[in-house]
Scaffold this active site. Structure first.
Site, PDB file in Angstrom:
ATOM      1  CG  HIS A 156      22.032  83.578 -90.863  1.00  0.00           C
ATOM      2  ND1 HIS A 156      23.218  84.263 -90.953  1.00  0.00           N
ATOM      3  CD2 HIS A 156      22.312  82.401 -90.242  1.00  0.00           C
ATOM      4  CE1 HIS A 156      24.185  83.540 -90.395  1.00  0.00           C
ATOM      5  NE2 HIS A 156      23.665  82.403 -89.972  1.00  0.00           N
TER       6      HIS A 156
ATOM      7  CD  GLU B 252      20.257  88.772 -91.355  1.00  0.00           C
ATOM      8  OE1 GLU B 252      19.934  87.660 -90.900  1.00  0.00           O
ATOM      9  OE2 GLU B 252      21.305  89.352 -91.030  1.00  0.00           O
TER      10      GLU B 252
ATOM     11  CB  CYS C 285      22.798  88.145 -94.129  1.00  0.00           C
ATOM     12  SG  CYS C 285      22.215  86.572 -93.448  1.00  0.00           S
TER      13      CYS C 285
ATOM     14  CB  CYS D 290      26.824  87.171 -91.106  1.00  0.00           C
ATOM     15  SG  CYS D 290      25.860  86.168 -92.256  1.00  0.00           S
TER      16      CYS D 290
HETATM   17 ZN   LIG Z   1      23.566  86.125 -91.676  1.00  0.00          ZN
END
Ligand SMILES: [Zn+2]
Length: 145
Positions: free
Chosen positions: A46, A48, A79, A76
């Site tokens: 992801h 991040e 993260c 999420c």
């Molecule tokens: Zn994430």
């Protein structure tokens, strides 16, 4: 956030969910990243996560004390945990994510007693642009079938 949105647009062009992230320390950008799970065949890739890894490498520390993270979508759970472990000072995010978000939605990670570091959180930063990117991306995918 402008830089994060630019990264999100590149992700969309690459067929990835359009999310971009930037880490800033003392007013300087030390990491920029975009969602890349498909390209890297890595479900943890992801924006991040990649931005945090890049920022840690840049300053040579596993903690990002005094660093701020800008991301176009509400993080999420994975993260949010990484943001906490990295000791990010402030989190700025764009669109909220009722389905997968873990900051204002779902698990509300930073509000849990087991969360040992919570950043200051500022949501809704250039939200309409971030949300429009996601909407257009999924509308195009649906149209293509
Ligand atoms: Zn994430």
């Amino acid at each position: 956030m402008g830089l994060a949105l630019a990264e999100a647009r590149i992700a969309a062009a690459e067929g990835e969910t359009p999310v971009g992230a930037v880490v800033v320390k003392d007013g300087a950008v030390i990491a920029t990243a975009r969602n890349r799970p498909r390209a890297l065949k890595d479900p943890t890739a992801h924006a991040e996560m990649l931005a945090i890894r890049q920022a840690c490498a840049a300053i040579g520390n596993e903690r990002l004390n005094g660093c701020d993270l800008y991301v176009t979508l509400e993080p999420c759970a994975m993260c949010a945990a990484a943001i906490s472990f990295a000791r990010i000072r402030r989190l700025y995010f764009g669109a909220s994510d009722p389905k997968g978000g873990a900051v204002e939605n779902g698990p509300r990670f930073f509000a849990q007693a087991t969360c040992h570091h919570a950043p200051e959180v500022y949501g809704g930063i250039r939200e309409s642009e971030a949300a429009a990117l996601l909407r257009e991306f999924f509308a195009e995918r649906r149209a293509r079938g």
